[in-house]
Design a protein around this motif. Structure first.
Motif, PDB file in Angstrom:
ATOM      1  N   GLY A  60       0.802  -1.212   0.000  1.00 59.22           N
ATOM      2  CA  GLY A  60       0.000   0.000   0.000  1.00 59.22           C
ATOM      3  C   GLY A  60       0.832   1.257   0.000  1.00 59.22           C
ATOM      4  O   GLY A  60       0.499   2.242  -0.672  1.00 59.22           O
ATOM      5  N   GLN A  75      -5.841  -0.952  -2.751  1.00 52.96           N
ATOM      6  CA  GLN A  75      -4.501  -1.516  -2.568  1.00 52.96           C
ATOM      7  C   GLN A  75      -3.642  -0.650  -1.657  1.00 52.96           C
ATOM      8  O   GLN A  75      -2.728  -1.150  -1.002  1.00 52.96           O
ATOM      9  N   PHE A 126       0.420  -1.274   4.364  1.00 56.77           N
ATOM     10  CA  PHE A 126       0.789   0.107   4.091  1.00 56.77           C
ATOM     11  C   PHE A 126       2.136   0.490   4.678  1.00 56.77           C
ATOM     12  O   PHE A 126       2.871   1.293   4.093  1.00 56.77           O
TER      13      PHE A 126
END
Length: 473
Positions: free
Chosen positions: A228, A402, A407
């Motif tokens: 991410g 996404q 992340f």
């Protein structure tokens, strides 16, 4: 002909020499030469569309006289015929396939089997820009703001002047035509300023935008394989890619025009230093946003009407602006997102909160509040750019989704490109008080060293002659 091509660097000195050294005693001859050079410049892309450009120019030139000299009823008739003509030309080449395809899908949902006839045609370069030039000319004549130009060459130069022909800025007759219809003298200071703008524009385009482009393309194409944070970084890089690509083009266009004694309209005023979306749109693609404001938003009533109509007008102008960029739902949604971000400011009477100088105009650094406002505005604009960049809605939502996956994984492989972005932000911050008067070092030796370094870096990166993003619009 691309600004960043070897052909342009042969073309420009020849035109400059003929303009100032051979034809310097007659601005009429200069205009004829500029028109011929502009047609050559445009025809270098695809000579087949020269006829369409000339036809559009002739029609609006004629409509200008008919609107000016008829009765009130005929004036209105010819005005609408002019608008209709420009929209037909623009609609046929840019939107025909979109409308017939969407109509077939709609009929299919109703149970009818339609087989749309899709045209295999190429979008003429600059069509969205030169049709808007023509419409604004006729509209200004109808409003009494401008009288029709008798000399066709002068009007044709207004529409076709090669620095602005393909991607703007979208000029106004009242601003550019008086410069075209009067004699010009070469100004050394103006020429130097023009060359500085061109140098900075080439740096932004060739060094920054074109270096970011392959990274952005890879992330957007293979987003499902990245974390991410990497996808988010790709979105940030696209924000800077499109800014450097388009504002770089504008700097080159403004700088080139200065070499010939013309001052074009400002198109960018450091939009990523904006403190809210309303200020962003006063600083991004200014010639387009002001065009829609003056010729669509205000005639609809603008914001000086009931709240419901003001909201309606806001949605109209942003949706139309999005659709102007391309025949795709992603552009319409991009415009709709900006409308949704703008409306709370409108309802709270904060849409004109920042109409003065750039942030921290009289200070070296912004306050923490201003910094937070700029970061929030940039983040919202970046998320909206995802729809602008993606080919379809499904991909846009997939990329946004996404961004939430893994992340906090550090995208080390892609973060090296910050080497280009960070200096750009710092230099822009240094220049922010005046986007035209680039404050290069005052010391002559240091100034020429700066020029040389920038020139070498541009040459080092100029290996692909990539087209400008806004050429597709």
């Amino acid at each position: 002909m691309l600004f960043n091509s070897s052909e342009f660097f042969i073309f420009l000195p020849i035109v400059f020499f003929l303009y100032w050294f051979v034809l310097k005693n007659s601005f009429r001859q200069q205009n004829i030469m500029l028109l011929g050079a502009s047609y050559f410049f445009y025809g270098w892309f695809d000579w087949r569309f020269l006829g369409l450009l000339i036809l559009s120019t002739v029609i609006d030139y004629s409509f200008g006289f008919w609107v000016a000299n008829g009765t009130e009823r005929k004036k209105k008739l010819f005005l609408w015929l002019s608008i209709f003509n420009n929209l037909i030309i623009l609609g046929f080449f840019k939107y025909y396939n979109f409308f017939v395809t969407e109509a077939a899908i709609f009929l299919g949902n109703l149970g009818f089997h339609a087989h749309p006839y899709v045209l295999n045609i190429v979008l003429p370069l600059g069509i969205s820009f030169y049709t808007f030039h023509g419409m604004s000319y006729v509209l200004d004549i109808y409003r009494g703001n401008f009288k029709p130009i008798a000399n066709f060459v002068d009007y044709a130069v207004f529409v076709c002047f090669f620095p602005l022909l393909v991607a703007g800025p979208i000029e106004r007759a009242s601003h550019l035509l008086p410069q075209i219809t009067t004699s010009r003298k070469f100004s050394y200071a103006q020429g130097v300023q023009g060359l500085r703008l061109m140098l900075w524009g080439f740096f932004k385009k060739v060094v920054v935008a074109d270096s970011l482009a392959p990274i952005v393309d890879d992330i957007y194409k293979n987003y499902h394989t990245y974390s991410g944070s990497t996808v988010a970084l790709g979105a940030i890089y696209f924000s800077f890619q499109i800014y450097c690509d388009f504002s770089g083009y504008t700097d080159i266009a403004l700088g080139t025009a200065k070499l010939f004694g013309f001052e074009l309209l400002t198109n960018f005023k450091f939009p990523y230093f904006s403190r809210n979306i309303a200020e962003f749109w006063r600083r991004w693609h200014i010639s387009l946003s002001s065009w829609f404001r003056d010729y669509l938003y205000i005639p609809l009533g603008g914001g000086r009407t009931t709240r419901a109509k003001a909201v309606r007008n806001t949605f109209i102008i942003f949706l139309v602006s999005g659709f102007w960029h391309g025949a795709n739902w992603t552009f319409i949604v991009w415009g709709g997102i900006h409308a949704l971000l703008f409306i709370p400011l409108l309802l709270g009477n904060k849409n004109r909160q920042f109409t003065g100088p750039i942030v921290a105009y009289d200070r070296s650094l912004p306050t923490l509040k201003e910094l937070a406002q700029m970061l929030l505005t940039f983040t919202l604009a970046t998320l909206a750019w995802v729809f602008f960049r993606c080919p379809d809605m499904a991909t846009s939502f997939a990329i946004l989704k996404q961004m939430t996956v893994n992340f906090f994984h550090v995208p080390a492989l892609k973060s090296f490109m910050l080497f280009y972005v960070a200096p750009l932000v710092l230099i822009d911050w240094y220049f922010r008080r005046d986007e035209r008067a680039l404050a290069f070092p005052r010391n002559r030796a240091l100034r020429y060293i700066t020029y040389a370094v920038m020139f070498v870096v541009i040459i080092y990166h100029s290996n692909n002659n990539a087209s400008f993003i806004y050429f597709q619009f």
